[in-house]
Design an enzyme around this catalytic site. Structure first.
Site, short mmCIF file in Angstrom:
data_model
loop_
_atom_site.label_atom_id
_atom_site.label_comp_id
_atom_site.label_asym_id
_atom_site.label_seq_id
_atom_site.Cartn_x
_atom_site.Cartn_y
_atom_site.Cartn_z
N ARG A 242 -1.42 4.42 -4.83
CA ARG A 242 -0.19 5.23 -4.68
C ARG A 242 -0.23 6.73 -4.15
O ARG A 242 -1.13 7.36 -5.04
CB ARG A 242 0.74 5.23 -5.86
CG ARG A 242 1.63 3.81 -6.10
CD ARG A 242 2.46 3.57 -4.86
NE ARG A 242 3.32 2.37 -5.09
CZ ARG A 242 2.72 0.99 -4.45
NH1 ARG A 242 1.71 0.98 -3.92
NH2 ARG A 242 3.44 -0.12 -4.85
N GLU A 271 5.69 8.73 2.11
CA GLU A 271 5.57 7.68 3.23
C GLU A 271 6.92 7.40 3.90
O GLU A 271 8.05 7.64 3.28
CB GLU A 271 5.08 6.32 2.51
CG GLU A 271 3.75 6.31 2.09
CD GLU A 271 3.35 5.06 1.53
OE1 GLU A 271 3.88 4.17 1.77
OE2 GLU A 271 2.36 5.13 1.04
N HIS A 289 -0.45 2.03 5.01
CA HIS A 289 -0.21 1.23 3.83
C HIS A 289 -0.31 -0.22 4.21
O HIS A 289 0.58 -0.95 4.17
CB HIS A 289 1.36 1.62 3.42
CG HIS A 289 1.35 1.13 1.65
ND1 HIS A 289 2.33 1.85 1.03
CD2 HIS A 289 1.25 0.20 0.95
CE1 HIS A 289 2.56 1.28 -0.22
NE2 HIS A 289 1.48 0.26 -0.24
C1 DGY Z 1 2.12 -3.17 -3.64
O1 DGY Z 1 2.49 -4.31 -3.72
O2 DGY Z 1 2.50 -2.42 -4.51
C2 DGY Z 1 1.69 -2.57 -2.51
O3 DGY Z 1 1.61 -1.26 -2.43
C3 DGY Z 1 2.29 -3.04 -1.09
O4 DGY Z 1 1.56 -4.23 -0.81
#
Ligand code: DGY
Length: 323
Positions: A242, A271, A289
């Protein structure tokens, strides 16, 4: 009997939208436009279930005030740090996620970033596309060897383990990791990995550091200026976890000042905003992402949401309930 009403905040794979339509009265987001916080708050008042995803924002304020109709948030994604889970829980709303099905694809993207940044794949591709390649010569675009190096993993959950397996058994790398709770050494050895006591120990030992811990308050800015200073000067940072796990301003200055050699990033603090300074750096590989972005995985994620929401409305425990 009337069927539960659901709202999806974004478009999902067709097979999943169809599976949902067979069971529920579904409001799709036909234009696939991001929904504002206010619109999500309104949806919580209008539908029995809201199915958000990782790019939505559900702060405590969306759960404040007026009576809420939604009983469950079936999140499309494993990460749920965009939802104030405590606030949802306080209003009696269940929250589910989609663990397990995106492990391999996310580990693959981390490997892609590691290889790309070490071997200057992004730079090389840009050079060829720009028509600027002058031909092979011994000193052209020299990168860093990957095979046999040491990789440090922060967070040894499913994705961290899958990444360790790729690094050790695929690339002969020595794997060390930090994990908040102790992992049985025999279990770690199955991934060719060894646990070290502190984040700093992992940073100091590694040629590549890859983040695989959850986002949210507990890990916010886990990678800060002091920790970048602990990394080897020739080391690379990989982040598929993240954006908020990394202090982006500190990362930019570490890259600028040569504190570390490069970075491969799939996630960002705000983002889809990616700082201009990062975009201008050749020693940084930037992806939008894409960790789970395969047909197979996105469909499997959606089907997990179907299972969770179906279980909930049939009075069973949703398999992936987080609150
Ligand atoms: C999630 O699922 O948390 C990812 O970051 C997106 O697929």
């Amino acid at each position: 009997m009337s069927r539960p009403t659901l709202l999806l905040t974004r478009r999902w794979p067709a097979a999943v939208e169809s599976a949902l339509s067979q069971r529920f009265d579904v409001q799709f987001n036909d234009e696939d436009r991001p929904m504002a916080v206010d619109a999500i708050a309104a949806a919580l008042r209008d539908y029995d279930a809201v199915l958000p995803t990782v790019s939505d924002k559900l702060p405590a304020s969306v759960f404040d005030g007026d009576p809420i109709r939604a009983m469950i948030l079936g999140n499309f994604g494993v990460g749920y740090n965009h939802i104030d889970v405590a606030a949802a829980k306080a209003r009696g709303i269940a929250v589910t996620n989609t663990p397990g099905v995106l492990t391999d694809c996310t580990a693959d993207i981390a490997m892609l970033l590691l290889l790309s940044v070490a071997r200057r794949g992004g730079e090389g591709e840009r050079q060829v596309r720009a028509g600027q390649w002058q031909g092979w010569c011994p000193m052209h675009m020299i990168g860093t060897k990957v095979t046999g190096k040491t990789v440090g993993i922060i967070g040894f959950g499913r994705i961290g383990k899958a990444f360790a397996r790729r690094c050790h058994f695929g690339f002969g790398m020595d794997v060390v990791f930090y994990n908040r709770s102790p992992i049985d050494p025999a279990e770690a050895a199955r991934y060719g990995a060894r646990q070290l006591p502190a984040v700093e120990d992992v940073l100091a030992a590694s040629d590549f550091v890859s983040l695989h811990c959850p986002g949210g308050a507990d890990n916010r800015h886990l990678m800060n200026a002091a920790r970048f200073a602990t990394m080897k000067s020739g080391a690379f940072l990989i982040n598929t976890a993240r954006g908020d796990v990394v202090d982006e301003a500190a990362l930019i200055s570490a890259l600028d000042q040569g504190v570390i050699r490069g970075a491969g990033l799939d996630v960002y603090e705000a983002e889809p905003h990616v700082p201009e300074k990062l975009r201008a750096m050749e020693n940084v590989v930037l992806l939008p992402h894409l960790g789970s972005a395969t047909e197979e995985t996105r469909t499997a994620m959606g089907m997990k949401v179907v299972d969770n929401v179906a279980a909930f409305f049939e009075g069973r425990e949703p398999p992936d309930r987080v609150a």
